[in-house]
Write a protein that holds these residues in place. Sequence first.
Motif, PDB file in Angstrom:
ATOM      1  N   SER A 106       0.806  -1.220   0.000  1.00  0.00           N
ATOM      2  CA  SER A 106       0.000   0.000   0.000  1.00  0.00           C
ATOM      3  C   SER A 106       0.840   1.271   0.000  1.00  0.00           C
ATOM      4  O   SER A 106       0.295   2.374  -0.056  1.00  0.00           O
ATOM      5  N   SER A 107       2.172   1.124   0.054  1.00  0.00           N
ATOM      6  CA  SER A 107       3.045   2.300   0.183  1.00  0.00           C
ATOM      7  C   SER A 107       3.510   2.803  -1.178  1.00  0.00           C
ATOM      8  O   SER A 107       3.815   2.001  -2.061  1.00  0.00           O
ATOM      9  N   PRO A 108       3.590   4.109  -1.366  1.00  0.00           N
ATOM     10  CA  PRO A 108       4.207   4.659  -2.578  1.00  0.00           C
ATOM     11  C   PRO A 108       5.724   4.539  -2.496  1.00  0.00           C
ATOM     12  O   PRO A 108       6.286   4.354  -1.420  1.00  0.00           O
ATOM     13  N   ILE A 109       6.385   4.646  -3.648  1.00  0.00           N
ATOM     14  CA  ILE A 109       7.844   4.602  -3.687  1.00  0.00           C
ATOM     15  C   ILE A 109       8.382   5.967  -3.261  1.00  0.00           C
ATOM     16  O   ILE A 109       8.069   6.983  -3.888  1.00  0.00           O
ATOM     17  N   PRO A 110       9.189   6.036  -2.221  1.00  0.00           N
ATOM     18  CA  PRO A 110       9.711   7.333  -1.764  1.00  0.00           C
ATOM     19  C   PRO A 110      10.837   7.829  -2.671  1.00  0.00           C
ATOM     20  O   PRO A 110      11.406   7.068  -3.459  1.00  0.00           O
ATOM     21  N   LEU A 138       6.284  -7.248  -1.426  1.00  0.00           N
ATOM     22  CA  LEU A 138       5.026  -7.210  -2.175  1.00  0.00           C
ATOM     23  C   LEU A 138       3.998  -8.213  -1.657  1.00  0.00           C
ATOM     24  O   LEU A 138       2.819  -8.106  -2.006  1.00  0.00           O
ATOM     25  N   ARG A 139       4.414  -9.163  -0.837  1.00  0.00           N
ATOM     26  CA  ARG A 139       3.470 -10.144  -0.283  1.00  0.00           C
ATOM     27  C   ARG A 139       3.479 -10.160   1.245  1.00  0.00           C
ATOM     28  O   ARG A 139       2.931 -11.074   1.857  1.00  0.00           O
ATOM     29  N   GLY A 140       4.102  -9.138   1.848  1.00  0.00           N
ATOM     30  CA  GLY A 140       4.104  -9.048   3.300  1.00  0.00           C
ATOM     31  C   GLY A 140       5.304  -9.729   3.928  1.00  0.00           C
ATOM     32  O   GLY A 140       6.207 -10.215   3.244  1.00  0.00           O
ATOM     33  N   THR A 156      -3.461 -16.099  -0.072  1.00  0.00           N
ATOM     34  CA  THR A 156      -4.520 -16.651  -0.916  1.00  0.00           C
ATOM     35  C   THR A 156      -4.925 -15.641  -1.991  1.00  0.00           C
ATOM     36  O   THR A 156      -4.576 -14.457  -1.924  1.00  0.00           O
ATOM     37  N   ALA A 157      -5.703 -16.117  -2.959  1.00  0.00           N
ATOM     38  CA  ALA A 157      -6.231 -15.213  -3.983  1.00  0.00           C
ATOM     39  C   ALA A 157      -7.112 -14.136  -3.347  1.00  0.00           C
ATOM     40  O   ALA A 157      -7.107 -12.979  -3.768  1.00  0.00           O
ATOM     41  N   GLN A 158      -7.858 -14.517  -2.312  1.00  0.00           N
ATOM     42  CA  GLN A 158      -8.705 -13.555  -1.616  1.00  0.00           C
ATOM     43  C   GLN A 158      -7.866 -12.484  -0.923  1.00  0.00           C
ATOM     44  O   GLN A 158      -8.229 -11.300  -0.902  1.00  0.00           O
ATOM     45  N   ASP A 159      -6.716 -12.866  -0.363  1.00  0.00           N
ATOM     46  CA  ASP A 159      -5.809 -11.889   0.242  1.00  0.00           C
ATOM     47  C   ASP A 159      -5.375 -10.843  -0.785  1.00  0.00           C
ATOM     48  O   ASP A 159      -5.362  -9.640  -0.517  1.00  0.00           O
ATOM     49  N   HIS A 160      -5.001 -11.323  -1.974  1.00  0.00           N
ATOM     50  CA  HIS A 160      -4.548 -10.405  -3.019  1.00  0.00           C
ATOM     51  C   HIS A 160      -5.688  -9.478  -3.465  1.00  0.00           C
ATOM     52  O   HIS A 160      -5.471  -8.292  -3.709  1.00  0.00           O
ATOM     53  N   ALA A 161      -6.888 -10.045  -3.559  1.00  0.00           N
ATOM     54  CA  ALA A 161      -8.033  -9.226  -3.966  1.00  0.00           C
ATOM     55  C   ALA A 161      -8.376  -8.189  -2.906  1.00  0.00           C
ATOM     56  O   ALA A 161      -8.777  -7.067  -3.223  1.00  0.00           O
ATOM     57  N   SER A 162      -8.225  -8.560  -1.639  1.00  0.00           N
ATOM     58  CA  SER A 162      -8.573  -7.659  -0.529  1.00  0.00           C
ATOM     59  C   SER A 162      -7.497  -6.611  -0.278  1.00  0.00           C
ATOM     60  O   SER A 162      -7.770  -5.578   0.335  1.00  0.00           O
ATOM     61  N   HIS A 163      -6.256  -6.897  -0.718  1.00  0.00           N
ATOM     62  CA  HIS A 163      -5.143  -5.968  -0.490  1.00  0.00           C
ATOM     63  C   HIS A 163      -4.414  -5.725  -1.812  1.00  0.00           C
ATOM     64  O   HIS A 163      -3.265  -6.148  -1.992  1.00  0.00           O
ATOM     65  N   PRO A 164      -5.055  -5.021  -2.738  1.00  0.00           N
ATOM     66  CA  PRO A 164      -4.413  -4.752  -4.030  1.00  0.00           C
ATOM     67  C   PRO A 164      -3.248  -3.787  -3.869  1.00  0.00           C
ATOM     68  O   PRO A 164      -3.103  -3.117  -2.840  1.00  0.00           O
ATOM     69  N   LEU A 165      -2.413  -3.730  -4.888  1.00  0.00           N
ATOM     70  CA  LEU A 165      -1.341  -2.737  -4.881  1.00  0.00           C
ATOM     71  C   LEU A 165      -1.948  -1.346  -4.755  1.00  0.00           C
ATOM     72  O   LEU A 165      -2.970  -1.051  -5.376  1.00  0.00           O
ATOM     73  N   GLY A 166      -1.322  -0.484  -3.960  1.00  0.00           N
ATOM     74  CA  GLY A 166      -1.832   0.867  -3.769  1.00  0.00           C
ATOM     75  C   GLY A 166      -1.848   1.649  -5.073  1.00  0.00           C
ATOM     76  O   GLY A 166      -1.027   1.436  -5.970  1.00  0.00           O
ATOM     77  N   ALA A 167      -2.791   2.583  -5.199  1.00  0.00           N
ATOM     78  CA  ALA A 167      -2.940   3.362  -6.432  1.00  0.00           C
ATOM     79  C   ALA A 167      -1.669   4.146  -6.759  1.00  0.00           C
ATOM     80  O   ALA A 167      -1.232   4.198  -7.918  1.00  0.00           O
ATOM     81  N   ASP A 168      -1.048   4.758  -5.751  1.00  0.00           N
ATOM     82  CA  ASP A 168       0.181   5.515  -5.986  1.00  0.00           C
ATOM     83  C   ASP A 168       1.313   4.589  -6.417  1.00  0.00           C
ATOM     84  O   ASP A 168       2.097   4.919  -7.322  1.00  0.00           O
ATOM     85  N   LEU A 169       1.409   3.419  -5.768  1.00  0.00           N
ATOM     86  CA  LEU A 169       2.455   2.472  -6.125  1.00  0.00           C
ATOM     87  C   LEU A 169       2.264   1.973  -7.550  1.00  0.00           C
ATOM     88  O   LEU A 169       3.231   1.872  -8.315  1.00  0.00           O
TER      89      LEU A 169
END
Length: 260
Positions: free
Chosen positions: A134-138, A150-152, A163-176
């Motif tokens: 969820s973090s942008p690149i500084p 990228l996977r915690g 899981t696939a549900q984890d990826h769906a629930s925590h997508p890459l942040g918009a800024d990233l």
Amino acid sequence: MNLPVEVIEAVREDRCVVFLGNRASMEAAELKDRAYPEQKALARQLGWRKPTGAVGKKGTIASVEEGAASFERANGRPALLALLEAELGGVVEPSAAHNAVVRRFPLVFTTNYDDLLERAAREAGIAVDVLGRSSPIPDPEPGRCVLFHLRGELSRPDTMTVTAQDHASHPLGADLKRQLRLLLRKKVVLFVGYRPDEEEFERLFAELSDAYGGELPRCHLSVAQGPIDDFLWQKWVWRGLLMFTADPIECFEQLEAHLK
């Protein structure tokens, strides 16, 4: 191994971005005679089974995501995370590949859950900023290494996407995603520690393609643990992936030899 000239020159000119995968941790474990499961073995341990009718079918990839989802349904999330900690968290020392990555690359992305890169940076006296999906690149700072998990991380179970549900629930942040789009356009991409017949790489490539908004520019993959068959070679060549065979330590040793 024939290390691509494009990669060598991009690293020399600070135009290369590296993504490090599970085979780097596996190699580090093997050097210390420690067990570290391949993706196929881990998927089966979690409960994944090849679909009916897929016996011998090319392109069938063992799914850690599906196995993890099945295991979580049967045993609960804490048990799943405990199993992953036991199987993937036992590597006690970074390898020469981890050391080379933090010394050579100021920006690193990894799909590994362990902290081998962080430990390599600390041992080298390099300050490291550890970030997630969820973090942008500084903005870069001299003498620091920015590391994206990228996977915690195993040390922070709440950040882990399994899981696939984890990826769906925590997508890459918009800024990233926006920054990745620009990064992939400007930099030469080097994947190390992956195999193209494993789900981990499929997932990463799909997420980067989504961030880019289409097929990725030409990328390079250092294929770990030996060659791949013609079916997979053709599959990935058509997607713009240039492959050469090298385990992580071999890849970075050759890179350093060319840069001297």
